[in-house]
Design an enzyme around this catalytic site. Structure first.
Site, PDB file in Angstrom:
ATOM      1  CB  SER A  96      -0.914   0.032   1.223  1.00  0.00           C
ATOM      2  OG  SER A  96      -1.667   1.233   1.234  1.00  0.00           O
ATOM      3  CG  HIS A 140      -4.740  -0.749   4.010  1.00  0.00           C
ATOM      4  ND1 HIS A 140      -4.980  -0.301   2.718  1.00  0.00           N
ATOM      5  CD2 HIS A 140      -3.885   0.138   4.542  1.00  0.00           C
ATOM      6  CE1 HIS A 140      -4.309   0.799   2.503  1.00  0.00           C
ATOM      7  NE2 HIS A 140      -3.626   1.096   3.593  1.00  0.00           N
ATOM      8  CG  ASN A 141      -7.152  -1.716  -0.279  1.00  0.00           C
ATOM      9  OD1 ASN A 141      -6.134  -1.473   0.362  1.00  0.00           O
ATOM     10  ND2 ASN A 141      -7.121  -1.953  -1.570  1.00  0.00           N
ATOM     11  CD  GLU A 192      -7.354   3.316   0.088  1.00  0.00           C
ATOM     12  OE1 GLU A 192      -7.723   3.439  -1.101  1.00  0.00           O
ATOM     13  OE2 GLU A 192      -6.342   2.665   0.414  1.00  0.00           O
ATOM     14  CE  LYS A 240      -2.876  -2.675  -0.210  1.00  0.00           C
ATOM     15  NZ  LYS A 240      -3.776  -2.546  -1.320  1.00  0.00           N
TER      16      LYS A 240
END
Length: 483
Positions: free
Chosen positions: A129, A187-188, A191, A184
């Site tokens: 990222s 995480h996105n 986001e 991940k």
């Protein structure tokens, strides 16, 4: 010529920048791309006079690597990854390592890890990222897969990753098989939530308070000096202050339809599969879907009316309320994300280091913020913490902000300004702190029409009852299941 320390397949923007990052940290890198013209262009351009071995067929690429071979794939998720793996495997030896650095869906990484290990190979699925700048200067790296592969790639990954102010690398081993890509993905999803909440705050300032871009630019600049200090607040500040060569404020020239690559949707689907209330990120995904209905919204705006009220309160007070509402909602977003990771760890047998994940997100990545240090502290203080909202720091922060949070949402409803993600965050907070929710009535409804049974407050958990509500249903009940 000496052999390369690592190979990278896929010279799009992220791939190129990762190669240059590795080379700048002292590693020799071999590169290959399906379209060999890209290799030639790279060799004559950004790779010129550097410790980069440009290769033009698969065998040459493999032969240029030191054993055990470490090959990082940077191609589009899905079938393209499998196609590259199929071309690599016949040339590899036992103990060689394949690394997928794209945004692959974690079930694919679980499958690929098993398939490669059955062939005597090692596999890593790693989240990367930070976008193109992060790839070049230091991204957040979240590797998972075959644990035996970690010692071989650790020196490279930790050297090229971003580092915290204390010098800690924003990269550590996440867990087995698909754990890295799952983290991940979350995480996105976070986001997506962060971006949507910032956009809702912007809309309330713009539409509700009638603020100019310059006024908002100054507010976000101020916020970036406090507890909201983060990459996304920083770039929002910059966007709101940006003008093109003709003096136009560019943000106002951009069509209000948002794109998405699917990782937010995957996060919401994973939450549904695991029975976790990831309400805020779900609303962020749906907000993008609603934005895509541009033509419908334009037509609806001519037919459907909302409140004609204008904001009559103190603007300065409301701006501070918005800051507090955004901060509290952000805490809820991370709380939900960590709930989802905890459920996935139990489902898939991963041993996730929650504090370590927060450290990995401290630098390099899109959601990096000062806030993450407090998450690491929370899990360092209590590794078995069930929810971030129960940590003393976050409990106090949310409780202190909740009056402002409620004022913001009350005003948004009165003014007709949609704030779905921030509203979902408060609804989750109110639901999570409720000793009793109305699911007793819901269970009665399910039992009435489908004989689905229910548990009773005066009997042990796990014991199910059924009521013949109509006198015609008899005593037969349906089987009980829990998502």
């Amino acid at each position: 010529m000496s052999k390369a320390d690592i190979g990278l397949w896929g010279l799009a923007v992220m791939g190129e920048n990762l190669v240059l990052n590795m080379e700048s940290k002292g590693f020799t890198v071999a590169v290959y791309n399906r379209t060999v013209e890209k290799v030639k262009s790279f060799a004559e351009g950004r790779a010129k006079d550097k410790k980069i071995i440009c290769t033009y067929d698969v065998k040459e690429f493999i032969d240029s690597l030191a054993a055990p071979r470490k090959i990082m794939i940077m191609v589009k998720a899905g079938k393209p990854v499998d196609m590259v793996i199929e071309q690599l495997v016949p040339h590899l030896a036992k103990g060689d390592i394949i690394i997928d650095g794209g945004n692959s869906h974690f079930p694919d990484t679980i499958r690929r890890t098993q398939e490669m290990e059955e062939k005597g190979l090692l596999y890593i699925g790693t989240g990367v990222s930070g976008g193109e700048e992060g790839a070049l200067l230091g991204p957040s790296i979240m590797p998972g897969g075959s644990p035996a592969a970690w010692p071989a790639v650790k020196p490279i990954f930790q050297k090229i990753s971003a580092h915290t102010e204390d010098g800690e690398p924003c990269c550590d081993w996440v867990g087995e098989n698909g754990a890295g890509h799952f983290v991940k993905m979350v995480h996105n999803g976070i986001e997506y939530g962060d971006m949507q909440m910032i956009c809702e705050t912007y809309q309330m300032m713009r539409q509700g308070l009638g603020m100019s871009n310059e006024e908002m630019h100054k507010v976000f600049a101020e916020w970036n000096e406090g507890e909201l200090d983060s990459y996304l607040i920083e770039i929002t500040r910059d966007i709101l202050g940006y003008k093109d060569e003709d003096g136009n404020e560019v943000v106002d020239l951009i069509l209000d339809t948002a794109g998405q690559k699917g990782t937010g949707k995957w996060t919401a689907i994973a939450a549904l599969d695991l029975g976790q209330p990831l309400t805020l990120i779900g609303e962020a995904v749906f907000a993008r879907c609603l934005s895509a209905l541009k033509e419908e919204r334009v037509a609806a705006s001519k037919v459907l009316s909302g409140p004609a009220d204008s904001f009559a309160g103190d603007k300065k007070t409301m701006i501070d309320d918005l800051r507090q509402a955004l901060y509290a909602s952000k805490i809820v977003s991370y709380a939900q994300g960590y709930q989802l990771m905890r459920a996935a760890a139990a489902e898939y047998g991963w041993n996730l280091n929650n504090g370590g994940i927060a450290l990995m997100w401290r630098g390099g990545c899109i959601i990096r913020s000062a806030f993450l240090g407090k998450i690491k502290e929370a899990f360092d203080n209590n590794p078995k913490l069930e929810n971030l909202l129960l940590d003393p720091f976050f409990k106090t922060a949310v409780e202190n902000a909740q009056a402002a949070w409620r004022r913001v949402l009350t005003a948004s409803i009165q003014l007709g300004v949609p704030m779905p993600a921030i509203g979902a965050a408060l609804a989750f907070f109110d639901g999570y702190r409720s000793e009793r929710l109305p699911a007793n009535l819901l269970q009665a409804q399910r039992d009435y029409f489908g004989a689905h049974t229910y548990e009773r407050v005066d009997k042990p958990r796990g014991e199910f009852s059924h009521t013949n509500w109509t006198g015609r249903g008899g005593t037969t009940s349906a089987s009980t299941y829990v998502v």
